[in-house]
Design a protein around this motif. Sequence first.
Motif, PDB file in Angstrom:
ATOM      1  N   ASP A   1       0.831  -1.210   0.000  1.00 49.76           N
ATOM      2  CA  ASP A   1       0.000   0.000   0.000  1.00 49.76           C
ATOM      3  C   ASP A   1       0.866   1.261   0.000  1.00 49.76           C
ATOM      4  N   LEU A   2       0.445   2.249  -0.786  1.00 50.30           N
ATOM      5  CA  LEU A   2       1.080   3.562  -0.808  1.00 50.30           C
ATOM      6  C   LEU A   2       0.236   4.512   0.028  1.00 50.30           C
ATOM      7  N   VAL A   3       0.828   5.068   1.072  1.00 53.75           N
ATOM      8  CA  VAL A   3       0.118   5.942   2.011  1.00 53.75           C
ATOM      9  C   VAL A   3       0.609   7.373   1.821  1.00 53.75           C
ATOM     10  N   GLN A   4      -0.337   8.304   1.735  1.00 52.97           N
ATOM     11  CA  GLN A   4       0.000   9.718   1.525  1.00 52.97           C
ATOM     12  C   GLN A   4      -0.692  10.587   2.561  1.00 52.97           C
ATOM     13  N   VAL A   5       0.035  11.590   3.017  1.00 54.23           N
ATOM     14  CA  VAL A   5      -0.531  12.678   3.819  1.00 54.23           C
ATOM     15  C   VAL A   5      -0.445  13.929   2.969  1.00 54.23           C
ATOM     16  N   GLU A   6      -1.592  14.520   2.694  1.00 52.48           N
ATOM     17  CA  GLU A   6      -1.646  15.692   1.817  1.00 52.48           C
ATOM     18  C   GLU A   6      -2.240  16.863   2.587  1.00 52.48           C
ATOM     19  N   LYS A   7      -1.580  18.013   2.496  1.00 50.54           N
ATOM     20  CA  LYS A   7      -2.084  19.229   3.139  1.00 50.54           C
ATOM     21  C   LYS A   7      -2.063  20.374   2.139  1.00 50.54           C
ATOM     22  N   VAL A   8      -3.217  20.998   1.930  1.00 49.61           N
ATOM     23  CA  VAL A   8      -3.348  22.195   1.109  1.00 49.61           C
ATOM     24  C   VAL A   8      -4.126  23.208   1.932  1.00 49.61           C
ATOM     25  N   GLY A   9      -3.472  24.311   2.292  1.00 45.63           N
ATOM     26  CA  GLY A   9      -4.117  25.253   3.202  1.00 45.63           C
ATOM     27  C   GLY A   9      -4.357  24.586   4.537  1.00 45.63           C
ATOM     28  N   SER A  10      -5.613  24.575   4.994  1.00 48.74           N
ATOM     29  CA  SER A  10      -5.952  23.906   6.253  1.00 48.74           C
ATOM     30  C   SER A  10      -6.640  22.558   6.020  1.00 48.74           C
ATOM     31  N   THR A  11      -6.706  22.118   4.765  1.00 45.30           N
ATOM     32  CA  THR A  11      -7.350  20.838   4.439  1.00 45.30           C
ATOM     33  C   THR A  11      -6.299  19.737   4.397  1.00 45.30           C
ATOM     34  N   ILE A  12      -6.512  18.700   5.178  1.00 42.37           N
ATOM     35  CA  ILE A  12      -5.553  17.603   5.316  1.00 42.37           C
ATOM     36  C   ILE A  12      -6.253  16.308   4.924  1.00 42.37           C
ATOM     37  N   LYS A  13      -5.574  15.503   4.117  1.00 39.92           N
ATOM     38  CA  LYS A  13      -6.164  14.249   3.644  1.00 39.92           C
ATOM     39  C   LYS A  13      -5.240  13.076   3.951  1.00 39.92           C
ATOM     40  N   LEU A  14      -5.861  11.948   4.251  1.00 41.56           N
ATOM     41  CA  LEU A  14      -5.161  10.663   4.323  1.00 41.56           C
ATOM     42  C   LEU A  14      -5.597   9.864   3.105  1.00 41.56           C
ATOM     43  N   ILE A  15      -4.616   9.480   2.278  1.00 44.94           N
ATOM     44  CA  ILE A  15      -4.889   8.826   1.002  1.00 44.94           C
ATOM     45  C   ILE A  15      -4.138   7.498   0.977  1.00 44.94           C
ATOM     46  N   ILE A  16      -4.833   6.426   0.614  1.00 41.84           N
ATOM     47  CA  ILE A  16      -4.195   5.117   0.476  1.00 41.84           C
ATOM     48  C   ILE A  16      -4.479   4.596  -0.924  1.00 41.84           C
ATOM     49  N   ASN A  17      -3.415   4.319  -1.645  1.00 42.83           N
ATOM     50  CA  ASN A  17      -3.521   3.815  -3.026  1.00 42.83           C
ATOM     51  C   ASN A  17      -4.390   4.711  -3.903  1.00 42.83           C
ATOM     52  N   GLY A  18      -4.258   6.028  -3.719  1.00 42.93           N
ATOM     53  CA  GLY A  18      -4.976   6.983  -4.542  1.00 42.93           C
ATOM     54  C   GLY A  18      -6.397   7.272  -4.107  1.00 42.93           C
ATOM     55  N   VAL A  19      -6.874   6.622  -3.043  1.00 45.71           N
ATOM     56  CA  VAL A  19      -8.245   6.816  -2.560  1.00 45.71           C
ATOM     57  C   VAL A  19      -8.206   7.641  -1.272  1.00 45.71           C
ATOM     58  N   THR A  20      -8.925   8.757  -1.273  1.00 43.70           N
ATOM     59  CA  THR A  20      -8.984   9.608  -0.082  1.00 43.70           C
ATOM     60  C   THR A  20      -9.908   8.977   0.944  1.00 43.70           C
ATOM     61  N   LEU A  21      -9.354   8.614   2.105  1.00 45.30           N
ATOM     62  CA  LEU A  21     -10.129   7.961   3.155  1.00 45.30           C
ATOM     63  C   LEU A  21     -10.511   8.916   4.271  1.00 45.30           C
ATOM     64  N   GLU A  22      -9.765   9.986   4.452  1.00 44.51           N
ATOM     65  CA  GLU A  22     -10.070  10.972   5.485  1.00 44.51           C
ATOM     66  C   GLU A  22      -9.784  12.366   4.940  1.00 44.51           C
TER      67      GLU A  22
END
Length: 220
Positions: free
Chosen positions: A164-185
């Motif tokens: 699995d590829l896990v990503q933490v993405e932050k743009v401004g104040s919006t934060i996402k948890l993404i696994i395999n290209g799917v935003t889960l949080e």
Amino acid sequence: MPVAPGPELSAGSAPKQGNRIASATPPAAEVLTIWTAITSDGFSGDGSMASRAADLAGGGSAATWAETVANAVATSGGKLTFGSNLASALTYVPTTATNICASIRVNASTTASAWYLIAMRTNLVSGSALQLRAVFTNMSVKLGKVINGTATYLSGRHTVTAGDLVQVEKVGSTIKLIINGVTLETVTDSSVTSNAYAGIANSSGGGTLTLDDFKIEFGA
């Protein structure tokens, strides 16, 4: 013989206009973030992470790794694993990006008591640094932050599997948890607004840990 006006017309009058139906306001177009690689490492080779030059397997520019504790993690067989010194440590590269995406691949089943993908960390002083991170316990992950030594979770926990590829993405104040290209949080939090470092942190509990494909990107 003159024809009488129809029911919708009277003599000398103009046709009635039908009721005008107001159109719905179109939804705002989604603003797409363009991501550009800052640096990356596929952890090729075998050896210490101290002063290691990132191999740029996923693109980006040259960067040099550093450690807060020597030999806490190391490369082995082209993967990142625990090193000979099972101490809590941060292994990091410098970055000032605040619109950032940090990613890592869980390459094999992990029994580490805890490890962290650090997307943002303001300094290297324990107890005063602000952090945005993904928190891994064994084979599950959730978003978290640390503010002046106090750790808080920002999301629920999600199971990960080898590959699995896990990503933490932050743009401004919006934060996402993404696994395999799917935003889960997707959460909103503005606690961490500056950045100095990104990387990997580990606890001192030992266990197994095999990671691959580290990458950080900035968004515009």
